[in-house]
Design an enzyme around this catalytic site. Structure first.
Site, mmCIF file in Angstrom:
data_model
loop_
_atom_site.group_PDB
_atom_site.id
_atom_site.type_symbol
_atom_site.label_atom_id
_atom_site.label_comp_id
_atom_site.label_asym_id
_atom_site.label_seq_id
_atom_site.Cartn_x
_atom_site.Cartn_y
_atom_site.Cartn_z
ATOM 1 N N LYS A 1 0.837 -1.206 0.000
ATOM 2 C CA LYS A 1 0.000 0.000 0.000
ATOM 3 C C LYS A 1 0.878 1.266 0.000
ATOM 4 O O LYS A 1 2.103 1.187 0.209
ATOM 5 C CB LYS A 1 -0.931 -0.059 1.212
ATOM 6 C CG LYS A 1 -1.920 -1.230 1.143
ATOM 7 C CD LYS A 1 -2.792 -1.302 2.385
ATOM 8 C CE LYS A 1 -3.791 -2.450 2.284
ATOM 9 N NZ LYS A 1 -4.634 -2.574 3.501
ATOM 10 N N TYR B 1 -12.060 -2.585 -3.399
ATOM 11 C CA TYR B 1 -12.609 -2.799 -2.055
ATOM 12 C C TYR B 1 -14.142 -2.738 -2.053
ATOM 13 O O TYR B 1 -14.745 -2.397 -1.030
ATOM 14 C CB TYR B 1 -12.035 -1.769 -1.080
ATOM 15 C CG TYR B 1 -10.635 -2.113 -0.578
ATOM 16 C CD1 TYR B 1 -10.397 -3.302 0.130
ATOM 17 C CD2 TYR B 1 -9.560 -1.256 -0.784
ATOM 18 C CE1 TYR B 1 -9.130 -3.621 0.599
ATOM 19 C CE2 TYR B 1 -8.282 -1.573 -0.310
ATOM 20 C CZ TYR B 1 -8.080 -2.757 0.389
ATOM 21 O OH TYR B 1 -6.820 -3.077 0.862
ATOM 22 N N PHE C 1 -15.550 3.004 7.397
ATOM 23 C CA PHE C 1 -14.190 3.437 7.055
ATOM 24 C C PHE C 1 -13.910 3.380 5.556
ATOM 25 O O PHE C 1 -12.786 3.623 5.122
ATOM 26 C CB PHE C 1 -13.156 2.576 7.809
ATOM 27 C CG PHE C 1 -13.301 1.089 7.566
ATOM 28 C CD1 PHE C 1 -12.769 0.482 6.431
ATOM 29 C CD2 PHE C 1 -13.982 0.293 8.479
ATOM 30 C CE1 PHE C 1 -12.894 -0.884 6.215
ATOM 31 C CE2 PHE C 1 -14.119 -1.079 8.272
ATOM 32 C CZ PHE C 1 -13.574 -1.672 7.132
ATOM 33 N N ARG D 1 -1.499 -14.591 3.626
ATOM 34 C CA ARG D 1 -2.184 -13.905 4.729
ATOM 35 C C ARG D 1 -1.422 -14.116 6.053
ATOM 36 O O ARG D 1 -1.374 -13.223 6.891
ATOM 37 C CB ARG D 1 -3.612 -14.430 4.862
ATOM 38 C CG ARG D 1 -4.495 -14.126 3.659
ATOM 39 C CD ARG D 1 -5.092 -12.753 3.682
ATOM 40 N NE ARG D 1 -6.091 -12.598 4.711
ATOM 41 C CZ ARG D 1 -6.884 -11.530 4.800
ATOM 42 N NH1 ARG D 1 -6.780 -10.529 3.925
ATOM 43 N NH2 ARG D 1 -7.768 -11.439 5.761
ATOM 44 N N THR E 1 -5.364 -8.061 10.264
ATOM 45 C CA THR E 1 -5.750 -6.752 9.708
ATOM 46 C C THR E 1 -5.299 -5.606 10.606
ATOM 47 O O THR E 1 -4.758 -4.608 10.130
ATOM 48 C CB THR E 1 -7.287 -6.700 9.542
ATOM 49 O OG1 THR E 1 -7.700 -7.804 8.736
ATOM 50 C CG2 THR E 1 -7.720 -5.392 8.908
ATOM 51 N N ARG F 1 2.724 -6.862 8.881
ATOM 52 C CA ARG F 1 2.004 -5.809 9.623
ATOM 53 C C ARG F 1 2.479 -5.751 11.074
ATOM 54 O O ARG F 1 2.575 -4.666 11.661
ATOM 55 C CB ARG F 1 0.506 -6.076 9.548
ATOM 56 C CG ARG F 1 -0.086 -5.775 8.177
ATOM 57 C CD ARG F 1 -1.515 -6.259 8.086
ATOM 58 N NE ARG F 1 -2.162 -5.892 6.833
ATOM 59 C CZ ARG F 1 -3.281 -6.450 6.400
ATOM 60 N NH1 ARG F 1 -3.874 -7.403 7.109
ATOM 61 N NH2 ARG F 1 -3.819 -6.071 5.252
ATOM 62 N N ASN G 1 -1.981 -0.077 7.123
ATOM 63 C CA ASN G 1 -1.384 -1.367 7.492
ATOM 64 C C ASN G 1 -0.506 -1.977 6.396
ATOM 65 O O ASN G 1 -0.335 -3.178 6.317
ATOM 66 C CB ASN G 1 -2.449 -2.337 7.993
ATOM 67 C CG ASN G 1 -3.538 -2.586 6.972
ATOM 68 O OD1 ASN G 1 -3.491 -2.057 5.870
ATOM 69 N ND2 ASN G 1 -4.513 -3.402 7.327
ATOM 70 N N HIS H 1 -1.652 -5.464 1.418
ATOM 71 C CA HIS H 1 -2.919 -6.189 1.180
ATOM 72 C C HIS H 1 -2.611 -7.584 0.657
ATOM 73 O O HIS H 1 -1.668 -7.775 -0.109
ATOM 74 C CB HIS H 1 -3.762 -5.463 0.126
ATOM 75 C CG HIS H 1 -4.796 -6.339 -0.516
ATOM 76 N ND1 HIS H 1 -6.033 -6.559 0.048
ATOM 77 C CD2 HIS H 1 -4.779 -7.071 -1.651
ATOM 78 C CE1 HIS H 1 -6.720 -7.400 -0.720
ATOM 79 N NE2 HIS H 1 -5.986 -7.722 -1.767
ATOM 80 N N GLU I 1 -9.221 -10.341 -8.047
ATOM 81 C CA GLU I 1 -8.269 -9.238 -7.901
ATOM 82 C C GLU I 1 -7.158 -9.304 -8.956
ATOM 83 O O GLU I 1 -6.745 -8.271 -9.490
ATOM 84 C CB GLU I 1 -7.693 -9.246 -6.475
ATOM 85 C CG GLU I 1 -8.750 -8.854 -5.443
ATOM 86 C CD GLU I 1 -8.330 -9.068 -3.999
ATOM 87 O OE1 GLU I 1 -7.185 -9.488 -3.740
ATOM 88 O OE2 GLU I 1 -9.164 -8.803 -3.117
#
Ligand code: ATP
Ligand code: MG
Length: 177
Positions: free
Chosen positions: A9, A90, A98, A126, A132, A143, A153, A156, A167
């Protein structure tokens, strides 16, 4: 082989957490030449992840999971994200309070989009990324090591094989060579 979509990100890119392009001093020369001879593009990701994933002993321990570190030539790119594109990525979260700030965050600077390939790579990815909320991410995860706020964070990762398929199609319409 399973694939997953991974994105560093904007805060991760801005903070220089994506390591410098190959050849990297973090990668031993023999291993670098192995990567080179495999005709695979350097995988950048984050420094500790490289140290963690790129050492040969880790490859021995992890077996096929080492494939997650290889990103084929067209499977990694630095891109600026349009608002409508971020909203599409998203879309499942559009009802969340948010959502607006999440979209602002993702369009605030370039991101590094990539595809990881490997056995069970969605779940593995993951796990490497961590929870998250960085406050709940274990040390040793990306993270857990690099992020503090849930709204910033760093990275992704697709949450399922189906999400990964969607995606990858969204981010790499040109396909992965
Ligand atoms: P990502 O999809 O970015 O990999 P994730 O799958 O761990 O993250 P999601 O539930 O899909 O988590 O949320 C997407 C992103 O929205 C999170 O990474 C985080 O940046 C942001 N987010 C999630 N929950 C919150 C929250 N409660 N407050 C603020 N931001 C949040
Ligand atoms: Mg998600």
């Amino acid at each position: 082989m399973e694939q997953t979509f991974i994105m560093i990100k904007p805060d991760g890119v801005q903070r220089g957490l994506v390591c410098s392009p190959f050849p990297s001093p973090l990668i031993s020369s023999s291993f670098a030449s192995f990567i080179h001879s495999s005709a695979l593009h350097c995988v950048k990701i984050l420094p500790t992840t490289i140290l963690f994933l790129f050492s040969p002993s880790t490859l021995e321990k992890k077996g096929e999971i080492f494939l997650v570190i290889f990103v084929r030539r067209s499977g990694l790119k630095l891109v600026g994200v349009e608002r409508s594109f971020a909203e599409k990525h998203y879309a499942d979260l559009s009802a969340k309070p948010f959502f607006g700030s999440l979209v602002e965050y993702i369009i605030s600077g370039p991101v590094v989009a990539m595809v990881w390939t490997g056995k069970n790579v969605v779940v593995t990815g993951r796990k490497i990324i961590g929870a998250t909320n960085p406050a709940e991410s274990a040390p040793g995860t990306i993270r857990g090591d690099y992020a503090i706020e849930i709204g910033r964070n760093v990275i992704h990762g697709s949450d399922s094989v189906e999400s990964a398929r969607k995606e990858i199609a969204l981010w790499f319409p040109e396909g992965i060579s």
